[in-house]
Design an enzyme around this catalytic site. Structure first.
Site, PDB file in Angstrom:
ATOM      1  N   VAL A  65      -5.443   1.632   5.963  1.00  0.00           N
ATOM      2  CA  VAL A  65      -4.099   1.728   6.408  1.00  0.00           C
ATOM      3  C   VAL A  65      -3.411   2.899   5.752  1.00  0.00           C
ATOM      4  CG1 VAL A  65      -3.965  -0.872   6.741  1.00  0.00           C
ATOM      5  CG2 VAL A  65      -3.397   0.249   4.713  1.00  0.00           C
TER       6      VAL A  65
ATOM      7  N   LYS B  46     -11.085  -7.550   6.020  1.00  0.00           N
ATOM      8  CA  LYS B  46     -10.456  -6.836   6.940  1.00  0.00           C
ATOM      9  C   LYS B  46     -11.254  -7.661   8.279  1.00  0.00           C
ATOM     10  CE  LYS B  46     -10.753  -2.746   4.319  1.00  0.00           C
ATOM     11  NZ  LYS B  46     -11.652  -1.467   3.960  1.00  0.00           N
TER      12      LYS B  46
ATOM     13  N   CYS C  26       0.890  -1.249  -0.106  1.00  0.00           N
ATOM     14  CA  CYS C  26       0.030   0.054   0.009  1.00  0.00           C
ATOM     15  C   CYS C  26       0.838   1.321   0.004  1.00  0.00           C
ATOM     16  CB  CYS C  26      -0.871  -0.146   1.268  1.00  0.00           C
ATOM     17  SG  CYS C  26      -1.782   1.437   1.555  1.00  0.00           S
TER      18      CYS C  26
ATOM     19  N   GLU D 125      -5.057   7.864   8.755  1.00  0.00           N
ATOM     20  CA  GLU D 125      -4.989   8.469   7.618  1.00  0.00           C
ATOM     21  C   GLU D 125      -3.391   9.022   7.171  1.00  0.00           C
ATOM     22  OE1 GLU D 125      -7.757   9.168   5.112  1.00  0.00           O
ATOM     23  OE2 GLU D 125      -7.872   7.395   6.337  1.00  0.00           O
ATOM     24  N   SER D 126      -2.872   8.621   6.210  1.00  0.00           N
ATOM     25  CA  SER D 126      -1.422   8.784   5.764  1.00  0.00           C
ATOM     26  C   SER D 126      -0.768  10.225   6.133  1.00  0.00           C
ATOM     27  CB  SER D 126      -0.932   8.242   4.490  1.00  0.00           C
ATOM     28  OG  SER D 126      -1.710   9.166   3.522  1.00  0.00           O
TER      29      SER D 126
END
Length: 242
Positions: free
Chosen positions: A69, A56, A29, A81-82
């Site tokens: 993720v 999930k 990801c 949240e990245s």
């Protein structure tokens, strides 16, 4: 509990040691890769738990109702949240600061990331089709590359952060790694059209943090093929638990 294999529906949540930082991820990801790069760049001790994003675990959805993720967890604190995860890590672990001090420079970098999100959308379309099937998206990818060529050229120093890798470099890098793996725009063609991006693309893998998070290109392409076949194998290449 060291394992790279993904946890899926019906699995039990692995125990988390008090005081230990965990990142919920997926091996391929790019959003999770952002956070892993920040963790590596800042030498933050952590453990990784990979999630099967098609099936999930119920316990993961309780931690993050969005089911995405990366997700960070430490004691009773959960962050997801990245971009939020990366900013959070840079504030909580202030050594080797990755974001500029100047508020305008911070805003400028965040705007670049927002514009970049459209690049990501077009790149996904190109990767899931042939150039003949989707010429418009391919042209949009090239247009985005031209815009980013202008940004990095203006920064000078060879990186989006200037003379060294900074947060913006780490936020953008995962998709360029994928772009090269998938040969959407062959690297040998970058030098003539996007010379500054080409230099950046060649320099980024030299950084220890990028080397630590380096993906296996063969396994990545196997995952892409499994997605196209509607049989997504997040554990590709993990014949033995490791």
């Amino acid at each position: 509990m060291p394992t790279q294999k993904s946890f899926a529906t019906g699995s039990a949540c692995p125990d988390l040691e008090a005081g230990k930082l965990r990142v919920y991820s997926m091996r391929f990801c790019p959003y999770a890769q952002r956070t892993l790069l920040v963790l590596a760049q800042k030498n933050i001790p952590h453990e990784v738990v990979n999630i099967n994003l098609k099936n999930k675990p119920e316990w993961f959805l309780q931690k993050n109702p969005l089911g995405r993720v990366p997700t960070l967890e430490k004691d009773d604190k959960i962050v997801y949240e990245s971009a939020i995860c990366c900013d959070y890590l840079d504030q909580v672990y202030p050594d080797n600061k990755l974001t500029p001090d100047d508020p305008y420079c911070q805003a400028r970098d965040k705007m670049t990331v927002e514009v970049f999100s459209q690049f990501v959308s077009d790149l996904h379309k190109v990767m899931n089709s042939t150039p003949q099937e989707n010429p418009e998206s391919l042209q949009k990818v090239k247009n985005h590359l031209s815009q980013l060529e202008s940004v990095i050229t203006a920064r000078q120093g060879g990186y989006f952060g200037g003379n060294a890798v900074q947060m913006l470099d780490l936020m953008l890098w995962p998709w360029y790694e994928y772009l090269i793996f998938a040969k959407v725009v062959p690297l040998e063609r970058l030098s003539g059209v996007y010379p500054a991006l080409c230099v950046w693309t060649e320099k980024m893998p030299e950084w220890p943090s990028v080397q630590k998070c380096r993906l296996d290109s063969r396994q990545f392409l196997e995952l892409v093929n499994s997605i196209k076949s509607s049989i997504t194998d997040y554990d590709v290449g993990l014949d033995q638990d490791s």
